[in-house]
Scaffold this motif. Structure first.
Motif, PDB file in Angstrom:
ATOM      1  N   THR A 229       0.848  -1.188   0.000  1.00 34.29           N
ATOM      2  CA  THR A 229       0.000   0.000   0.000  1.00 34.29           C
ATOM      3  C   THR A 229       0.887   1.241   0.000  1.00 34.29           C
ATOM      4  OG1 THR A 229      -0.128  -0.096   2.426  1.00 34.29           O
ATOM      5  CG2 THR A 229      -1.928  -1.119   1.189  1.00 34.29           C
ATOM      6  N   LYS A 230       0.375   2.347  -0.535  1.00 24.23           N
ATOM      7  CA  LYS A 230       1.164   3.581  -0.610  1.00 24.23           C
ATOM      8  C   LYS A 230       1.267   4.286   0.740  1.00 24.23           C
ATOM      9  CE  LYS A 230       0.046   4.545  -5.465  1.00 24.23           C
ATOM     10  NZ  LYS A 230      -0.574   5.530  -6.405  1.00 24.23           N
ATOM     11  N   GLU A 231       0.211   4.161   1.563  1.00 26.24           N
ATOM     12  CA  GLU A 231       0.154   4.806   2.876  1.00 26.24           C
ATOM     13  C   GLU A 231       0.409   6.311   2.763  1.00 26.24           C
ATOM     14  OE1 GLU A 231       2.179   2.775   6.035  1.00 26.24           O
ATOM     15  OE2 GLU A 231       1.938   0.810   5.063  1.00 26.24           O
TER      16      GLU A 231
ATOM     17  N   GLY B  63      -2.210   8.617   2.629  1.00 27.14           N
ATOM     18  CA  GLY B  63      -3.409   9.357   3.017  1.00 27.14           C
ATOM     19  C   GLY B  63      -3.073  10.542   3.909  1.00 27.14           C
TER      20      GLY B  63
ATOM     21  N   ALA C  28      -7.469   7.540   7.022  1.00 19.53           N
ATOM     22  CA  ALA C  28      -7.403   7.289   5.582  1.00 19.53           C
ATOM     23  C   ALA C  28      -6.387   6.203   5.258  1.00 19.53           C
ATOM     24  CB  ALA C  28      -7.054   8.573   4.844  1.00 19.53           C
ATOM     25  N   ILE C  29      -5.264   6.208   5.955  1.00 21.25           N
ATOM     26  CA  ILE C  29      -4.241   5.190   5.723  1.00 21.25           C
ATOM     27  C   ILE C  29      -4.722   3.825   6.202  1.00 21.25           C
ATOM     28  CG2 ILE C  29      -1.893   4.460   6.304  1.00 21.25           C
ATOM     29  CD1 ILE C  29      -1.199   7.476   6.551  1.00 21.25           C
TER      30      ILE C  29
ATOM     31  N   GLU D 146      -7.115   2.470   3.648  1.00 19.56           N
ATOM     32  CA  GLU D 146      -6.380   1.977   2.475  1.00 19.56           C
ATOM     33  C   GLU D 146      -5.820   0.574   2.736  1.00 19.56           C
ATOM     34  OE1 GLU D 146      -2.254   2.863   0.004  1.00 19.56           O
ATOM     35  OE2 GLU D 146      -2.822   4.141   1.690  1.00 19.56           O
ATOM     36  N   LYS D 147      -5.226   0.389   3.908  1.00 22.03           N
ATOM     37  CA  LYS D 147      -4.644  -0.909   4.249  1.00 22.03           C
ATOM     38  C   LYS D 147      -5.714  -1.998   4.331  1.00 22.03           C
ATOM     39  CE  LYS D 147      -0.907   0.943   7.178  1.00 22.03           C
ATOM     40  NZ  LYS D 147      -0.423   0.994   8.584  1.00 22.03           N
TER      41      LYS D 147
ATOM     42  N   ALA E 266      -7.136  -2.893   0.845  1.00 19.95           N
ATOM     43  CA  ALA E 266      -6.175  -3.617   0.011  1.00 19.95           C
ATOM     44  C   ALA E 266      -5.947  -5.042   0.507  1.00 19.95           C
ATOM     45  CB  ALA E 266      -4.846  -2.856  -0.025  1.00 19.95           C
TER      46      ALA E 266
END
Length: 212
Positions: A45-47, A49, A54-55, A58-59, A62
């Motif tokens: 993941t980009k992490e 956020g 938000a991060i 995302e995690k 994904a």
């Protein structure tokens, strides 16, 4: 009497300390937690956020998609108000660069805090939790922990993965965060205690088990 179905849930992290924290959050619930290695999956993941929530979302999304399952993920960081723009809680682990170890991170933060005294050394923790199923977010929260202060001296002994906890001090209890007992954490109404209440309420009162 029918026993509740035990549902698998992915502990969406490779951090062993955080895996144990998730296990504690989910204790007593009709869930079967497993790590990514036990599921035999991995993802990235980009992490990037703008908030911890938000991060975490995302995690969770994904990892739940990668495992085609239910997943719980989190993201957190230390907030140090006196450092202003020099410190971003989202980068707690990465603020000193990518090629340093946890002992060097401790040294770097202590150096940043050297000019500050009294309440200017105050710090608190923000932690977010997100739960997703097969790539769809189900729920997320972000909570603020109790206020402590940054210690003045480096701890002795090995530094754990949650390195910041070794210099986040609670003077009234004369302990750093990683030394606190479960009872003391409840007394402080810390971030993890509040998240545990939210997670358990969700799974006991709101969550509808998936059909597949």
């Amino acid at each position: 009497m029918n026993t509740p179905e035990v549902i698998p849930i992915l502990l969406a992290t490779g951090n062993s300390d955080k895996q144990r924290a998730f296990q504690t959050l989910l204790s007593g619930l009709p869930l079967n937690p497993a790590t990514p290695s036990e599921f035999g999956i991995s993802t990235t993941t980009k992490e990037d956020g703008l908030t911890h929530e938000a991060i975490a979302v995302e995690k969770a999304v994904a990892w739940s998609k990668a495992g085609v399952t239910l997943a719980i993920a989190s993201d957190g960081g230390l907030v140090v108000p006196s450092l202003g723009a020099r410190w971003q809680s989202r980068y707690t682990r990465r603020f000193a660069g990518s090629d340093v170890d946890d002992a060097q991170r401790v040294d770097a933060l202590l150096e940043l805090m050297e000019p500050f005294t009294g309440t200017d050394r105050n710090a608190f923790w923000v932690e977010a939790i997100a739960i997703a199923h097969k790539g769809r977010l189900l729920v997320s929260w972000e909570t603020q922990g109790a206020t402590g202060e940054i210690a003045r001296y480096k701890p002795t002994g090995p530094i754990p993965e949650f390195w910041a906890f070794t210099i986040w001090n609670f003077p009234k209890l004369d302990k750093t965060y990683n030394q606190l007992t479960p009872e003391e954490l409840l007394y402080l109404n810390d971030h993890w205690s509040r998240l545990a209440q939210l997670v358990r309420k969700f799974f006991r009162s709101i969550f509808v088990p998936p059909l597949d």
